[in-house]
Design a protein around this motif. Structure first.
Motif, PDB file in Angstrom:
ATOM      1  N   ARG A   1       1.011   9.772   8.304  1.00 31.88           N
ATOM      2  CA  ARG A   1       1.684  11.084   7.932  1.00 31.88           C
ATOM      3  C   ARG A   1       1.588  11.244   6.313  1.00 31.88           C
ATOM      4  O   ARG A   1       1.418  12.378   5.981  1.00 31.88           O
ATOM      5  N   GLU A   2       1.541  10.216   5.847  1.00 35.07           N
ATOM      6  CA  GLU A   2       1.673  10.482   4.218  1.00 35.07           C
ATOM      7  C   GLU A   2       0.255  10.227   3.652  1.00 35.07           C
ATOM      8  O   GLU A   2       0.025  10.343   2.218  1.00 35.07           O
ATOM      9  N   GLY A   3      -0.780  10.016   4.299  1.00 34.54           N
ATOM     10  CA  GLY A   3      -2.071   9.865   3.740  1.00 34.54           C
ATOM     11  C   GLY A   3      -2.320   8.548   3.293  1.00 34.54           C
ATOM     12  O   GLY A   3      -3.238   8.452   2.494  1.00 34.54           O
ATOM     13  N   VAL A   4      -1.502   7.499   3.589  1.00 34.13           N
ATOM     14  CA  VAL A   4      -1.751   5.982   3.172  1.00 34.13           C
ATOM     15  C   VAL A   4      -3.067   5.302   3.709  1.00 34.13           C
ATOM     16  O   VAL A   4      -3.276   5.519   4.837  1.00 34.13           O
ATOM     17  N   THR A   5      -4.093   4.908   2.888  1.00 31.97           N
ATOM     18  CA  THR A   5      -5.095   4.042   3.364  1.00 31.97           C
ATOM     19  C   THR A   5      -4.801   2.407   3.346  1.00 31.97           C
ATOM     20  O   THR A   5      -4.353   2.008   2.416  1.00 31.97           O
ATOM     21  N   PHE A   6      -4.697   2.126   4.654  1.00 30.26           N
ATOM     22  CA  PHE A   6      -4.461   0.640   4.820  1.00 30.26           C
ATOM     23  C   PHE A   6      -5.768  -0.037   5.000  1.00 30.26           C
ATOM     24  O   PHE A   6      -6.723   0.444   5.797  1.00 30.26           O
ATOM     25  N   ALA A   7      -5.990  -1.128   4.407  1.00 32.31           N
ATOM     26  CA  ALA A   7      -7.092  -2.192   4.710  1.00 32.31           C
ATOM     27  C   ALA A   7      -6.911  -2.622   6.116  1.00 32.31           C
ATOM     28  O   ALA A   7      -5.744  -2.869   6.617  1.00 32.31           O
TER      29      ALA A   7
ATOM     30  N   GLU B   1       0.722  -1.408   0.081  1.00 27.70           N
ATOM     31  CA  GLU B   1       0.103   0.138   0.014  1.00 27.70           C
ATOM     32  C   GLU B   1       0.917   1.246   0.132  1.00 27.70           C
ATOM     33  O   GLU B   1       0.672   2.046  -0.817  1.00 27.70           O
ATOM     34  N   VAL B   2       1.847   1.196   0.839  1.00 27.26           N
ATOM     35  CA  VAL B   2       2.842   2.436   0.750  1.00 27.26           C
ATOM     36  C   VAL B   2       3.359   2.445  -0.516  1.00 27.26           C
ATOM     37  O   VAL B   2       3.583   3.848  -1.029  1.00 27.26           O
ATOM     38  N   ALA B   3       3.826   1.436  -1.169  1.00 20.92           N
ATOM     39  CA  ALA B   3       4.442   1.522  -2.525  1.00 20.92           C
ATOM     40  C   ALA B   3       3.483   1.931  -3.771  1.00 20.92           C
ATOM     41  O   ALA B   3       3.957   2.895  -4.457  1.00 20.92           O
ATOM     42  N   ARG B   4       2.245   1.605  -3.436  1.00 23.04           N
ATOM     43  CA  ARG B   4       1.144   2.045  -4.424  1.00 23.04           C
ATOM     44  C   ARG B   4       0.710   3.413  -4.189  1.00 23.04           C
ATOM     45  O   ARG B   4       0.646   4.147  -5.244  1.00 23.04           O
ATOM     46  N   GLN B   5       0.939   4.001  -3.025  1.00 25.47           N
ATOM     47  CA  GLN B   5       0.080   5.413  -2.682  1.00 25.47           C
ATOM     48  C   GLN B   5       1.218   6.465  -2.492  1.00 25.47           C
ATOM     49  O   GLN B   5       0.947   7.582  -2.437  1.00 25.47           O
TER      50      GLN B   5
ATOM     51  N   TRP C   1       8.137   9.181  -3.434  1.00 23.26           N
ATOM     52  CA  TRP C   1       9.314   9.530  -2.397  1.00 23.26           C
ATOM     53  C   TRP C   1      10.622   9.857  -3.431  1.00 23.26           C
ATOM     54  O   TRP C   1      10.967   9.314  -4.187  1.00 23.26           O
ATOM     55  N   ASP C   2      10.787  11.260  -3.097  1.00 26.14           N
ATOM     56  CA  ASP C   2      11.908  11.917  -3.791  1.00 26.14           C
ATOM     57  C   ASP C   2      11.628  11.710  -5.166  1.00 26.14           C
ATOM     58  O   ASP C   2      12.358  11.602  -6.186  1.00 26.14           O
ATOM     59  N   GLY C   3      10.386  11.640  -5.790  1.00 26.37           N
ATOM     60  CA  GLY C   3       9.977  11.741  -7.248  1.00 26.37           C
ATOM     61  C   GLY C   3       9.944  10.530  -7.879  1.00 26.37           C
ATOM     62  O   GLY C   3      10.058  10.337  -9.003  1.00 26.37           O
ATOM     63  N   LEU C   4      10.191   9.682  -7.047  1.00 27.81           N
ATOM     64  CA  LEU C   4      10.239   8.047  -7.498  1.00 27.81           C
ATOM     65  C   LEU C   4       9.051   7.352  -6.756  1.00 27.81           C
ATOM     66  O   LEU C   4       8.637   7.578  -5.792  1.00 27.81           O
ATOM     67  N   LYS C   5       8.581   6.418  -7.668  1.00 24.97           N
ATOM     68  CA  LYS C   5       7.691   5.185  -7.115  1.00 24.97           C
ATOM     69  C   LYS C   5       8.759   4.044  -6.718  1.00 24.97           C
ATOM     70  O   LYS C   5       8.992   3.674  -7.709  1.00 24.97           O
ATOM     71  N   LEU C   6       8.512   3.852  -5.190  1.00 25.45           N
ATOM     72  CA  LEU C   6       9.496   2.683  -5.098  1.00 25.45           C
ATOM     73  C   LEU C   6       8.459   1.400  -4.814  1.00 25.45           C
ATOM     74  O   LEU C   6       7.592   1.548  -4.844  1.00 25.45           O
ATOM     75  N   SER C   7       9.396   0.356  -5.122  1.00 21.72           N
ATOM     76  CA  SER C   7       8.676  -1.169  -4.988  1.00 21.72           C
ATOM     77  C   SER C   7       8.713  -1.081  -3.366  1.00 21.72           C
ATOM     78  O   SER C   7       9.090  -0.560  -2.331  1.00 21.72           O
TER      79      SER C   7
END
Length: 134
Positions: free
Chosen positions: A119-125, A51-55, A58-64
């Motif tokens: 803090r980053e607004g991630v929605t977790f199931a 979920e963090v990786a999807r949402q 970070w520093d302009g990158l989508k991380l795995s």
């Protein structure tokens, strides 16, 4: 015997360890560790990392999810060790595997991920209550 593992679940396990200790030659190493993370904790950690990786960018990158795991493991340990890669064109992070974490340490890691996600607004199931141990 060169190596043995006993998980203390009953009195007979303690008795076996005591007998082995009494017979072990001087210089034998004995290690006691807390229980390792559970498979339910592992599944929950990967769900959270996904979920963090999807949402999160970070520093302009989508991380795995794997990248995020390294970031959170470093934050959990409060240490960063890096060495040059073999061809000296970059760096490799050194550290321990999440599979070595105890149940309590895995709970701390998931708390860290949850706090970051908040803090980053991630929605977790929401996990099923009986599936996650902390």
């Amino acid at each position: 015997m060169s190596r043995a593992l006993v998980i203390l679940n009953r009195a007979s396990d303690r008795e076996r360890v005591q007998a082995w200790a009494a017979k072990a030659p001087w210089g034998t190493r004995v290690t006691f560790q807390e229980a390792k993370r559970t498979s339910d904790q592992n599944a929950r950690m990967w769900a959270m990392l996904t979920e963090v990786a999807r949402q999160v960018e970070w520093d302009g990158l989508k991380l795995s999810a794997d990248d995020w795991k390294l970031i959170f493991m470093t934050a959990l340990k409060q240490e960063l060790r890096m060495v040059r890669n073999l061809d000296r064109t970059g760096f490799v992070q050194l550290g321990r595997s999440s599979s070595d974490l105890s149940v309590a340490e895995m709970g701390d890691l998931m708390d860290l991920i949850a706090a970051f996600g908040a803090r980053e607004g991630v929605t977790f199931a929401e996990p099923e209550a009986d599936h996650v141990q902390a």
